[in-house]
Design a protein around this motif. Structure first.
Motif, short mmCIF file in Angstrom:
data_model
loop_
_atom_site.label_atom_id
_atom_site.label_comp_id
_atom_site.label_asym_id
_atom_site.label_seq_id
_atom_site.Cartn_x
_atom_site.Cartn_y
_atom_site.Cartn_z
N GLY A 272 26.37 1.89 20.72
CA GLY A 272 26.93 1.58 19.40
C GLY A 272 26.87 0.09 19.12
O GLY A 272 26.51 -0.33 18.01
N MET A 273 27.19 -0.73 20.11
CA MET A 273 27.14 -2.18 19.91
C MET A 273 25.72 -2.66 19.66
O MET A 273 25.51 -3.57 18.86
N ALA A 274 24.74 -2.07 20.32
CA ALA A 274 23.34 -2.45 20.06
C ALA A 274 22.99 -2.15 18.60
O ALA A 274 22.27 -2.92 17.96
N ALA A 275 23.53 -1.05 18.06
CA ALA A 275 23.27 -0.70 16.66
C ALA A 275 23.91 -1.73 15.73
O ALA A 275 23.29 -2.18 14.75
N ILE A 276 25.15 -2.14 16.05
CA ILE A 276 25.84 -3.13 15.21
C ILE A 276 25.09 -4.46 15.24
O ILE A 276 24.79 -5.06 14.21
N VAL A 277 24.75 -4.92 16.45
CA VAL A 277 24.03 -6.19 16.59
C VAL A 277 22.67 -6.09 15.88
O VAL A 277 22.26 -7.01 15.16
N CYS B 97 39.47 -3.41 13.54
CA CYS B 97 38.15 -2.95 13.97
C CYS B 97 37.97 -3.04 15.47
O CYS B 97 38.79 -3.63 16.18
N TYR B 98 36.90 -2.43 15.92
CA TYR B 98 36.54 -2.43 17.33
C TYR B 98 36.46 -3.88 17.81
O TYR B 98 35.83 -4.72 17.17
N HIS B 99 37.13 -4.13 18.93
CA HIS B 99 37.30 -5.48 19.46
C HIS B 99 35.97 -6.23 19.60
O HIS B 99 35.86 -7.40 19.27
N THR C 151 39.99 3.53 11.12
CA THR C 151 39.93 2.32 11.94
C THR C 151 40.50 2.61 13.32
O THR C 151 41.23 3.58 13.52
N ASN C 152 40.15 1.73 14.25
CA ASN C 152 40.52 1.90 15.65
C ASN C 152 41.36 0.70 16.09
O ASN C 152 40.89 -0.42 15.96
N PRO C 153 42.58 0.85 16.59
CA PRO C 153 43.27 2.10 16.90
C PRO C 153 44.30 2.56 15.86
O PRO C 153 45.07 3.47 16.13
N ALA D 94 31.57 4.91 11.14
CA ALA D 94 32.28 6.20 11.00
C ALA D 94 32.39 6.91 12.35
O ALA D 94 32.48 8.14 12.39
N THR D 95 32.38 6.14 13.43
CA THR D 95 32.46 6.72 14.78
C THR D 95 33.62 7.70 14.92
O THR D 95 33.47 8.78 15.50
N LEU D 96 34.80 7.33 14.41
CA LEU D 96 35.98 8.16 14.60
C LEU D 96 36.00 9.36 13.66
O LEU D 96 36.73 10.32 13.90
N VAL E 150 27.42 6.71 19.06
CA VAL E 150 27.07 8.10 19.39
C VAL E 150 27.65 8.49 20.74
O VAL E 150 27.84 9.67 21.05
N THR E 151 27.96 7.45 21.54
CA THR E 151 28.64 7.61 22.82
C THR E 151 29.88 8.51 22.71
O THR E 151 30.22 9.20 23.67
N LYS E 152 30.53 8.50 21.56
CA LYS E 152 31.84 9.15 21.40
C LYS E 152 31.65 10.62 21.02
O LYS E 152 31.14 11.39 21.81
N LEU F 41 27.10 9.51 28.44
CA LEU F 41 25.97 8.66 28.02
C LEU F 41 26.42 7.68 26.95
O LEU F 41 27.45 7.87 26.30
N LEU F 42 25.62 6.61 26.78
CA LEU F 42 25.82 5.64 25.71
C LEU F 42 24.69 5.77 24.71
O LEU F 42 23.53 5.96 25.11
N ALA F 43 25.01 5.69 23.42
CA ALA F 43 23.99 5.64 22.38
C ALA F 43 24.65 5.19 21.08
O ALA F 43 25.87 5.24 20.94
N SER G 172 37.31 4.48 25.89
CA SER G 172 36.45 5.43 25.18
C SER G 172 37.26 6.60 24.60
O SER G 172 38.48 6.71 24.81
N LEU G 173 36.56 7.45 23.86
CA LEU G 173 37.17 8.54 23.11
C LEU G 173 36.07 9.52 22.72
O LEU G 173 34.89 9.23 22.85
N GLY G 174 36.51 10.69 22.25
CA GLY G 174 35.54 11.60 21.62
C GLY G 174 34.83 12.54 22.58
O GLY G 174 33.96 13.30 22.15
C1 LIG Z 1 33.04 2.57 21.02
C2 LIG Z 1 32.92 2.02 19.65
C3 LIG Z 1 31.90 1.12 19.33
C4 LIG Z 1 30.92 0.60 20.35
O1 LIG Z 1 30.05 1.61 20.77
P1 LIG Z 1 29.34 1.63 22.24
O2 LIG Z 1 28.56 2.89 22.20
O3 LIG Z 1 30.45 1.63 23.25
O4 LIG Z 1 28.51 0.41 22.32
C5 LIG Z 1 31.81 0.67 18.02
N1 LIG Z 1 32.68 1.09 17.06
C6 LIG Z 1 33.68 1.96 17.35
C7 LIG Z 1 34.60 2.38 16.26
C8 LIG Z 1 33.84 2.45 18.64
O5 LIG Z 1 34.84 3.29 18.92
#
Ligand SMILES: *Cc1c(COP(=O)(O)O)cnc(C)c1O
Length: 401
Positions: free
Chosen positions: A95-100, A119-121, A166-168, A193-195, A215-217, A225-227, A345-347
């Motif tokens: 997810g972080m690779a996608a944001i970056v 937001c996510y830290h 938003t998280n948390p 929209a991860t959550l 996608v990890t969640k 897995l991470l994605a 993590s979550l999900g």
């Molecule tokens: C976990 C999370 C991320 C980061 O995703 P990774 O797959 O851990 O890199 C970003 N945004 C939200 C809301 C998340 O919960």
């Protein structure tokens, strides 16, 4: 129904399950297998020199080199685009690779970003510590303060960013209003929209430009897995895909296979996450040792009305405060549960529990934690797909312990 009609279909209210199983997949596959193969290749061969030239000149769709993607990744990208109701999806290694990747491909020195502060830290850290090094200005405004967001826009603003929920804190964004601010000022909009997942809300239908997922969640859903993924229009995603090929933040063939397998049960899992989240949140709200519960499915939640009107369900994540407890007493409850595991993590299918102060904000000062809204007595619980009655029974004994 043939494959194309499935991919293009706008899922009806309950059609997500069909798309999760069949979306993006060919009807007849290699060796007549019902599943897609794991193609372990770092590079792909050409028959002769002319076929290399044809590929370059005519840009025929085929594989070339593993850093630009692999066949499994293409299938999963189509499945995610179908689930989200978007033209195209790009998968990343996290997810972080996608944001970056999105920020680095869309922003130039001198550009500005406005984002809601809940937001996510690590997203916040990337904005404040790293984008600044490249001359990008980021402005935080309070979550759900739409007037503050609009006032923070300048002629240099290129992107408006928020999570929803938003998280948390599980605040819910009024997506129509958020997208309208962007359109009014000709600024692109991004929702993490991860959550929520496309099972519960599809931000593109409200006019948001980019939807992003860890996608990890929930989408992968098995804590194995991470994605990451970004979904949007083909035009707007092109520069992001090009940068991904340079960053090399792609998934291995094995990772993709696990993801495709996990996605098959996506809708089934979300149905259970939604049920468990609602049941456990109602239990917690009624418990004498709980001071406050953050869950959008509760009538007491600040954004309940907007959540109720725009979301099908509210997921498995619940944040709550323990009544009159310091951080150590709060930790005792975390340590006393026996079903959820203690982990970030979550999900995923396994329930996970954590104390944000310890897990994510331990190195922050008390002032910073106050600023980020992380009190000492906060617990975050990600309900998996176990039986709600077992989770409730376990929490009951943990409160009594
Ligand atoms: C976990 C999370 C991320 C980061 O995703 P990774 O797959 O851990 O890199 C970003 N945004 C939200 C809301 C998340 O919960």
């Amino acid at each position: 129904m043939n494959q194309d009609s499935l991919i293009d279909a706008k899922p009806a209210n309950d059609a997500n399950s069909t798309l999760a199983v069949h979306g993006g997949e060919a009807r007849q596959k290699l060796a007549d297998s019902v599943t897609d193969p794991i193609v372990c290749a770092s590079t792909f061969t050409f028959e002769n020199t002319q076929s290399v030239i044809d590929y370059i000149e005519q840009q025929q769709p085929r594989e070339e080199y593993g850093r630009y993607g692999n066949p499994g990744e293409k299938i999963v990208e189509k499945k995610l685009a179908a689930l989200e109701g978007g033209e195209e999806a790009i998968l990343f290694a996290s997810g972080m690779a996608a944001i970056v990747g999105l920020f680095m491909s869309k922003l130039n020195a001198g550009d500005e970003v406005v984002f809601f502060d809940e937001c996510y830290h690590r997203s916040r850290e990337f904005c404040s510590k790293h984008l600044a090094r490249f001359g990008v200005v980021t402005r935080q405004v309070p979550a759900c303060d739409y007037d503050a967001m609009e006032s923070a826009i300048t002629p240099n603003t290129r992107l408006l960013v928020s999570e929803s929920p938003t998280n948390p804190h599980l605040s819910i964004i009024d997506l129509e209003r958020f997208a309208a601010i962007g359109k009014r000022h000709n600024v692109e909009t991004l929702i993490d929209a991860t959550l929520a997942t496309p099972y519960n809300v599809r931000p593109l239908t409200y006019g948001v430009d980019y939807v992003l997922h860890s996608v990890t969640k929930y989408l992968a859903g098995h804590n194995d897995l991470l994605a990451g993924a970004i979904i949007g229009s083909q035009d707007q995603l092109e520069s992001i895909r090009n940068l991904r090929g340079i960053m090399g933040a792609v998934n291995s063939a094995h990772n993709i296979y696990l993801l495709q397998r996990g996605l098959k049960t996506f809708a089934l899992r979300m149905e259970r996450h939604n049920q468990n989240g609602q049941a456990v949140a109602e239990f917690l709200e009624s418990h004498p040792r709980v001071e406050k519960v953050y869950y959008p499915g509760l009538a007491s939640h600040r954004d309940h009305t907007i959540a109720h009107n725009t979301m099908r369900g509210f997921g498995g994540l619940i944040t709550f405060l323990v009544k009159q407890a310091d951080w150590k007493e709060t930790a005792k409850i975390v340590d006393a549960v026996t079903v959820p595991r203690i982990a970030p993590s979550l999900g995923g299918v396994e329930s996970l529990i954590e104390q944000p102060l310890v897990m994510s904000y331990y190195e922050c000062t008390p002032q910073e934690r106050r600023q980020f809204g992380i009190p000492d007595n906060m617990i975050r619980l990600s309900c998996g797909v176990e039986n709600a009655a077992d989770l409730i029974q376990d929490l009951t004994q943990a409160f009594n312990a």
